[in-house]
Write an enzyme that holds these catalytic residues in place. Structure first.
Site, PDB file in Angstrom:
ATOM      1  CB  VAL A  11      -0.924  -0.001   1.240  1.00  0.00           C
ATOM      2  CG1 VAL A  11      -1.867   1.194   1.198  1.00  0.00           C
ATOM      3  CG2 VAL A  11      -1.713  -1.302   1.324  1.00  0.00           C
ATOM      4  CG  ASP A  12       3.131   2.144  -3.169  1.00  0.00           C
ATOM      5  OD1 ASP A  12       3.877   1.634  -2.316  1.00  0.00           O
ATOM      6  OD2 ASP A  12       3.097   1.768  -4.360  1.00  0.00           O
ATOM      7  CB  VAL A  13       0.286   5.748   2.142  1.00  0.00           C
ATOM      8  CG1 VAL A  13      -0.510   6.806   2.866  1.00  0.00           C
ATOM      9  CG2 VAL A  13      -0.450   4.416   2.182  1.00  0.00           C
TER      10      VAL A  13
END
Length: 259
Positions: free
Chosen positions: A129-131
């Site tokens: 999950v790139d945030v």
């Protein structure tokens, strides 16, 4: 007894090893196979390899490269990049990879996680999950190497991924990527409080003290890093490195002493 894991994360582009800063300006730093050999010698806990072009170019995973990496690697190997369906995942597992990492495909088709987990087991399915931080507070998920906003709240998304059967979440701070000033502890706290899955954190580690900080606070966690394990010194000379036995034991034992 389960213990924290310290995990080098290698980014691959055009078959070469690169390192980015906030997902931009990938600097070539060498051959991934040579890096794997060095991490073998240093007996790293696990290795994560992400092909950062495969998804954005809609290309097939580079099976020859993956096979070469898996053949060389003497530690658990997690591979991500370009995986969009069960057939691709099964082929990668057949090459000797222990875990696959899925990001964009899980956003477009969350059911792919349940599909793969039902065939190979949840323990082998990792969701990355790139945030990024939002301008007025909170966080938002991005895909395609940080270029495409999804509008999704990462907390809602990781809960969904847990329900779909994911076995592990990797939470990656785009803002902190390559900056080497420490992990986003607020982001980690929010995610950790909302899932029961194993969690690995990525983005920002600039020294072993940053890894020690998350281990002290969260205990059984994966502390992943890129720049920390491929650069050395204030001028960032390319040098593959990893904590020695004494350093690693000191980091991990800090947590176990307070149990």
């Amino acid at each position: 007894m389960l213990r924290p894991r310290i995990i080098p994360c290698l980014l691959v582009r055009n078959k070469g090893l690169v390192k980015t800063v906030q997902f931009k300006d990938g600097k070539y730093i060498g051959d991934p196979i040579n890096a794997v050999r060095i991490f073998n010698e240093k007996e790293s806990d696990e290795l994560m390899v992400l092909d950062i072009d495969a998804t954005t170019k809609l290309s097939e995973p580079d099976y020859r490269m993956i096979e070469n990496l898996a053949t060389e690697c003497r530690m658990p190997l997690c591979y991500g990049g370009g995986i969009r369906n069960l057939d691709q995942a099964q082929k990668i597992f057949s090459l000797g990879v222990e875990k696959i990492a899925i990001s964009s495909a899980a956003v477009k088709n969350p059911a792919i996680i349940a599909d793969i987990a039902s065939k190979v087991g949840s323990q082998s399915v990792v969701v990355v999950v790139d945030v990024k931080k939002k301008l007025f507070g909170g966080y938002e998920m991005f895909t395609d190497n940080g270029k495409k906003s999804t509008g999704l709240n990462p907390i809602d998304f990781v809960r969904k991924m847990e329900n779909e059967g994911a076995g592990e979440i990797v939470i990656n701070s785009i803002d902190n990527d390559g900056v080497m000033k420490g992990y986003d502890l607020d982001l980690i706290e929010k995610i950790r409080n909302n899932i029961s899955l194993p969690l690995t954190v990525l983005g920002g580690a600039g020294g072993l003290e940053h890894i020690g900080q998350v281990i002290n606070k969260y205990g059984i966690i994966g502390a992943a890093a890129g720049s920390l394990f491929v650069f050395k010194g204030k001028y960032k000379a390319v040098l593959i490195n990893y904590p020695n036995f004494k350093e690693k034991d000191e980091l991990i034992n800090q947590y176990f002493k307070i149990l």
